[in-house]
Write a protein that holds these residues in place. Sequence first.
Motif, PDB file in Angstrom:
ATOM      1  N   LYS A  94      54.211  19.248  76.590  1.00  0.00           N
ATOM      2  CA  LYS A  94      53.622  20.514  76.628  1.00  0.00           C
ATOM      3  C   LYS A  94      53.656  21.061  75.413  1.00  0.00           C
ATOM      4  N   SER A  95      52.488  21.963  75.221  1.00  0.00           N
ATOM      5  CA  SER A  95      52.362  22.684  73.938  1.00  0.00           C
ATOM      6  C   SER A  95      51.907  24.189  74.434  1.00  0.00           C
ATOM      7  N   SER A  96      52.280  25.460  73.653  1.00  0.00           N
ATOM      8  CA  SER A  96      51.857  26.489  73.909  1.00  0.00           C
ATOM      9  C   SER A  96      51.298  27.428  72.814  1.00  0.00           C
ATOM     10  N   GLN A  97      50.443  28.328  72.928  1.00  0.00           N
ATOM     11  CA  GLN A  97      49.901  29.095  71.746  1.00  0.00           C
ATOM     12  C   GLN A  97      49.813  30.439  72.429  1.00  0.00           C
ATOM     13  N   ALA A  98      50.095  31.310  71.501  1.00  0.00           N
ATOM     14  CA  ALA A  98      50.184  32.756  71.742  1.00  0.00           C
ATOM     15  C   ALA A  98      49.586  33.517  70.382  1.00  0.00           C
ATOM     16  N   ALA A  99      48.696  34.608  70.612  1.00  0.00           N
ATOM     17  CA  ALA A  99      48.194  35.250  69.281  1.00  0.00           C
ATOM     18  C   ALA A  99      48.113  36.775  69.902  1.00  0.00           C
ATOM     19  N   GLN A 100      48.215  37.742  68.794  1.00  0.00           N
ATOM     20  CA  GLN A 100      47.949  39.088  68.933  1.00  0.00           C
ATOM     21  C   GLN A 100      47.032  39.513  67.797  1.00  0.00           C
ATOM     22  N   TYR A 101      46.107  40.541  67.981  1.00  0.00           N
ATOM     23  CA  TYR A 101      45.408  40.694  66.812  1.00  0.00           C
ATOM     24  C   TYR A 101      44.676  42.228  66.938  1.00  0.00           C
ATOM     25  N   ILE A 102      44.358  42.478  65.847  1.00  0.00           N
ATOM     26  CA  ILE A 102      43.904  43.907  65.522  1.00  0.00           C
ATOM     27  C   ILE A 102      42.602  43.872  64.705  1.00  0.00           C
ATOM     28  N   GLU A 103      41.463  44.452  65.251  1.00  0.00           N
ATOM     29  CA  GLU A 103      40.451  44.611  64.440  1.00  0.00           C
ATOM     30  C   GLU A 103      39.835  45.928  63.999  1.00  0.00           C
ATOM     31  N   ASP A 121      49.586  34.446  64.814  1.00  0.00           N
ATOM     32  CA  ASP A 121      49.579  33.099  65.660  1.00  0.00           C
ATOM     33  C   ASP A 121      50.990  32.542  65.903  1.00  0.00           C
ATOM     34  N   GLN A 122      51.290  32.204  67.193  1.00  0.00           N
ATOM     35  CA  GLN A 122      52.519  31.513  67.303  1.00  0.00           C
ATOM     36  C   GLN A 122      52.126  30.229  68.018  1.00  0.00           C
ATOM     37  N   TYR A 123      52.815  29.085  67.870  1.00  0.00           N
ATOM     38  CA  TYR A 123      52.749  27.793  68.674  1.00  0.00           C
ATOM     39  C   TYR A 123      53.997  26.991  68.552  1.00  0.00           C
ATOM     40  N   SER A 124      54.047  26.417  69.978  1.00  0.00           N
ATOM     41  CA  SER A 124      55.109  25.391  70.005  1.00  0.00           C
ATOM     42  C   SER A 124      54.643  24.178  70.613  1.00  0.00           C
ATOM     43  N   ASN A 125      55.342  22.926  70.448  1.00  0.00           N
ATOM     44  CA  ASN A 125      55.433  21.590  71.098  1.00  0.00           C
ATOM     45  C   ASN A 125      56.605  21.324  71.617  1.00  0.00           C
ATOM     46  N   SER A 126      56.628  20.793  72.995  1.00  0.00           N
ATOM     47  CA  SER A 126      57.723  20.373  73.522  1.00  0.00           C
ATOM     48  C   SER A 126      57.582  19.086  73.817  1.00  0.00           C
ATOM     49  N   ASN A 127      58.752  18.351  74.185  1.00  0.00           N
ATOM     50  CA  ASN A 127      58.613  16.529  74.397  1.00  0.00           C
ATOM     51  C   ASN A 127      58.906  16.724  75.892  1.00  0.00           C
ATOM     52  N   GLY A 128      58.923  15.491  76.493  1.00  0.00           N
ATOM     53  CA  GLY A 128      58.733  15.264  77.921  1.00  0.00           C
ATOM     54  C   GLY A 128      60.155  15.781  78.701  1.00  0.00           C
ATOM     55  N   ASP A 129      61.246  16.231  77.792  1.00  0.00           N
ATOM     56  CA  ASP A 129      62.270  16.853  78.358  1.00  0.00           C
ATOM     57  C   ASP A 129      62.408  18.202  78.253  1.00  0.00           C
ATOM     58  N   LEU A 169      48.875  21.949  66.747  1.00  0.00           N
ATOM     59  CA  LEU A 169      49.081  20.384  66.977  1.00  0.00           C
ATOM     60  C   LEU A 169      48.818  20.117  68.530  1.00  0.00           C
ATOM     61  N   PRO A 170      48.273  18.910  68.805  1.00  0.00           N
ATOM     62  CA  PRO A 170      47.858  18.728  70.095  1.00  0.00           C
ATOM     63  C   PRO A 170      49.372  18.102  70.877  1.00  0.00           C
ATOM     64  N   THR A 171      49.192  18.130  72.062  1.00  0.00           N
ATOM     65  CA  THR A 171      50.377  17.721  72.919  1.00  0.00           C
ATOM     66  C   THR A 171      50.654  16.279  72.781  1.00  0.00           C
ATOM     67  N   GLN A 172      49.457  15.566  72.193  1.00  0.00           N
ATOM     68  CA  GLN A 172      49.797  14.125  72.271  1.00  0.00           C
ATOM     69  C   GLN A 172      50.504  13.748  71.075  1.00  0.00           C
ATOM     70  N   VAL A 173      51.078  14.489  70.120  1.00  0.00           N
ATOM     71  CA  VAL A 173      52.110  14.167  69.113  1.00  0.00           C
ATOM     72  C   VAL A 173      53.347  14.194  69.760  1.00  0.00           C
ATOM     73  N   ALA A 174      53.501  14.633  71.006  1.00  0.00           N
ATOM     74  CA  ALA A 174      54.795  14.082  71.740  1.00  0.00           C
ATOM     75  C   ALA A 174      54.986  13.010  72.251  1.00  0.00           C
ATOM     76  N   ALA A 175      54.022  12.198  72.518  1.00  0.00           N
ATOM     77  CA  ALA A 175      53.977  10.919  73.060  1.00  0.00           C
ATOM     78  C   ALA A 175      54.429   9.928  72.083  1.00  0.00           C
ATOM     79  N   ARG A 176      55.653   9.125  72.446  1.00  0.00           N
ATOM     80  CA  ARG A 176      56.513   8.253  71.772  1.00  0.00           C
ATOM     81  C   ARG A 176      57.215   8.900  70.599  1.00  0.00           C
ATOM     82  N   ALA A 177      56.342   9.792  69.718  1.00  0.00           N
ATOM     83  CA  ALA A 177      57.149  10.247  68.559  1.00  0.00           C
ATOM     84  C   ALA A 177      58.171  11.229  68.916  1.00  0.00           C
TER      85      ALA A 177
END
Length: 371
Positions: A94-103, A121-129, A169-177
């Motif tokens: 899984k990966s998650s992305q969140a953001a807040q903006y003002i214009e 911006d904030q983002y995170s990547n999680s492994n299969g566990d 970063l894409p979720t595929q980063v978590a595969a194997r690595a």
Amino acid sequence: VGAEDQVESYRLDLEYKIGKHTIRGGIDSNKDTSLNAGDMTAGGGLWTYSKTGTPNSPITLTGQQGVIVANGGGFGTQGYYVQKFEFSSITSAKSSQAAQYIEDRWQATKDLLIVGGLRNDQYSNSNGDGEKFIDMKNQLAPRLAASWNVNGDSSMKVFGSLGRYYLQLPTQVAARAASRSTYLRQDFTYTGIDSKGQPTGLNPINTPASPDGEFNQPKDPRSVASKNLKPNFQDEITLGFERAMSPSLNVGAKLTYRKLGAGIDDNCDMRGVAKYSAKVGLPQADALGYYGPCFIFNPGEDATIWVDGHDANGAVLPGQGRWVTFTAKEMGFPKVERTYTAVDLFAEHPFRLWNVLLVLFRRRNSVSAPC
């Protein structure tokens, strides 16, 4: 079960007008899930048949010394044995992305519009566990743009912008690595072969071994990403114009320049870890010369990574791990550099019901990155 990607997105925008200013703000959230991502050996494994001319003498098999094939019985007494190879990186990450903006859209004059904004911006990547191995926060991205109605009659417009853009970063980063993975070899004697070419009457003559310590065990999230990892981002500048030459002809041009501010790559070269381990006496007894999983880092910069000790089969030794900082020189990778320049030209001929648009462009992409 086939692979599948799922995306869940939410967005909220608010707008308030006060005088010559139009204030906009909002939040967005995106959650990506990759189900059954990765690869595996078909049929559960790959069998390789071999024979030794000295079945009663110790030989080295799969990096393990002192294996006497004849002791396994079956056809092993004649020197025959078979090796099983298993590989799987199938995981659900899984990966998650969140953001807040003002214009602020400021109509400075009748013919000049200035737009300024800030995005966090904030983002995170999680492994299969479900454990986070990358967690980026407070990525502030300023943006500024302007548009000038030169003649006051919309016959000619000059515009430009500059801003910073963070790249998740894409979720595929978590595969194997970062997730559980299997990379095993083990040798057996056997008593026969079935109609599908599979060995029967198997008897193991050594223990499963993995050059990368991949026994389908959970990976320590600290070991797969540099502790001081910087986020991936690029800066962009644009400048252009559009002009109505006549009621039936519009022309324009735009210059775009982008520069990568920080790059992220993975590294599987463990010579630096091996040198450090030998220096401080950290056990790294893997006969095949590997000392842990690949890890994500910023090329050309220092990397602080989690280093574990390993036994002769590549398994992690509990209680031996520690944070180790390797300098950019010790890592041996140049800093990633990427610039992108493009010039777009267009001519448009409007008709009553449709338009003809001709676009010409010239682009140059310059990249310097580790192999």
